[in-house]
Design a protein around this motif. Structure first.
Motif, PDB file in Angstrom:
ATOM      1  N   LEU A  70       0.840  -1.192   0.000  1.00 23.32           N
ATOM      2  CA  LEU A  70       0.000   0.000   0.000  1.00 23.32           C
ATOM      3  C   LEU A  70       0.879   1.247   0.000  1.00 23.32           C
ATOM      4  O   LEU A  70       1.831   1.351   0.775  1.00 23.32           O
ATOM      5  CB  LEU A  70      -0.905  -0.003   1.237  1.00 23.32           C
ATOM      6  N   PHE A  71       0.540   2.180  -0.881  1.00 22.59           N
ATOM      7  CA  PHE A  71       1.294   3.428  -1.009  1.00 22.59           C
ATOM      8  C   PHE A  71       0.327   4.581  -0.787  1.00 22.59           C
ATOM      9  O   PHE A  71      -0.745   4.628  -1.397  1.00 22.59           O
ATOM     10  CB  PHE A  71       1.920   3.528  -2.407  1.00 22.59           C
ATOM     11  N   ILE A  72       0.708   5.496   0.108  1.00 24.08           N
ATOM     12  CA  ILE A  72      -0.145   6.636   0.437  1.00 24.08           C
ATOM     13  C   ILE A  72       0.653   7.919   0.207  1.00 24.08           C
ATOM     14  O   ILE A  72       1.775   8.060   0.700  1.00 24.08           O
ATOM     15  CB  ILE A  72      -0.644   6.561   1.891  1.00 24.08           C
ATOM     16  N   TYR A  73       0.041   8.828  -0.532  1.00 21.89           N
ATOM     17  CA  TYR A  73       0.682  10.098  -0.884  1.00 21.89           C
ATOM     18  C   TYR A  73      -0.203  11.247  -0.433  1.00 21.89           C
ATOM     19  O   TYR A  73      -1.429  11.168  -0.544  1.00 21.89           O
ATOM     20  CB  TYR A  73       0.851  10.209  -2.404  1.00 21.89           C
ATOM     21  N   LEU A  74       0.420  12.296   0.056  1.00 17.68           N
ATOM     22  CA  LEU A  74      -0.266  13.553   0.312  1.00 17.68           C
ATOM     23  C   LEU A  74       0.324  14.591  -0.640  1.00 17.68           C
ATOM     24  O   LEU A  74       1.550  14.805  -0.648  1.00 17.68           O
ATOM     25  CB  LEU A  74      -0.104  14.032   1.752  1.00 17.68           C
ATOM     26  N   ILE A  75      -0.542  15.187  -1.451  1.00 14.95           N
ATOM     27  CA  ILE A  75      -0.100  16.133  -2.473  1.00 14.95           C
ATOM     28  C   ILE A  75      -0.799  17.462  -2.255  1.00 14.95           C
ATOM     29  O   ILE A  75      -2.023  17.528  -2.174  1.00 14.95           O
ATOM     30  CB  ILE A  75      -0.454  15.594  -3.888  1.00 14.95           C
ATOM     31  N   ARG A  76       0.011  18.532  -2.164  1.00 14.61           N
ATOM     32  CA  ARG A  76      -0.555  19.872  -2.030  1.00 14.61           C
ATOM     33  C   ARG A  76      -0.675  20.466  -3.433  1.00 14.61           C
ATOM     34  O   ARG A  76       0.314  20.562  -4.162  1.00 14.61           O
ATOM     35  CB  ARG A  76       0.317  20.779  -1.164  1.00 14.61           C
ATOM     36  N   ARG A  77      -1.899  20.862  -3.788  1.00 10.14           N
ATOM     37  CA  ARG A  77      -2.114  21.417  -5.117  1.00 10.14           C
ATOM     38  C   ARG A  77      -1.421  22.769  -5.245  1.00 10.14           C
ATOM     39  O   ARG A  77      -1.477  23.610  -4.338  1.00 10.14           O
ATOM     40  CB  ARG A  77      -3.603  21.585  -5.405  1.00 10.14           C
ATOM     41  N   ALA A  78      -0.795  22.979  -6.387  1.00  8.05           N
ATOM     42  CA  ALA A  78      -0.099  24.245  -6.656  1.00  8.05           C
ATOM     43  C   ALA A  78      -1.099  25.387  -6.701  1.00  8.05           C
ATOM     44  O   ALA A  78      -2.271  25.200  -7.028  1.00  8.05           O
ATOM     45  CB  ALA A  78       0.646  24.150  -7.982  1.00  8.05           C
ATOM     46  N   GLU A  79      -0.609  26.559  -6.373  1.00  3.66           N
ATOM     47  CA  GLU A  79      -1.445  27.768  -6.397  1.00  3.66           C
ATOM     48  C   GLU A  79      -1.789  28.166  -7.817  1.00  3.66           C
ATOM     49  O   GLU A  79      -1.142  27.876  -8.740  1.00  3.66           O
ATOM     50  CB  GLU A  79      -0.705  28.934  -5.712  1.00  3.66           C
TER      51      GLU A  79
END
Length: 79
Positions: A70-79
């Motif tokens: 299992l792979f979990i990613y947190l991605i912050r969307r660019a402005e």
């Protein structure tokens, strides 16, 4: 990790390249700029593809966790 740590989730478990990144490309638009998208995947190729996706489009890969298959990613969307 609780739901308050992210704004939107993409569950890509059971999908294989290129589907997780294709879905990510669409789902990131559901996140407000500066918001966090949580991606859950089982395809090992996401460890290569998701960081490249973020780098190419300017999104921030906040964290990446891997345990078993299992792979979990947190991605912050660019402005």
């Amino acid at each position: 990790m609780s739901a308050s740590d992210y704004d939107v989730e993409l569950d890509a478990r059971g999908l294989f390249c290129p589907e997780p990144v294709m879905m990510l490309h669409n789902r990131i638009n559901d996140v407000e700029p500066g918001g966090i998208l949580r991606v859950i995947a089982t395809d090992p190729s996401t460890t290569r593809d998701i960081p490249r996706f973020c780098q190419f489009l300017g999104h921030e890969l906040v964290s990446h966790q891997a345990s078993d298959d299992l792979f979990i990613y947190l991605i912050r969307r660019a402005e």
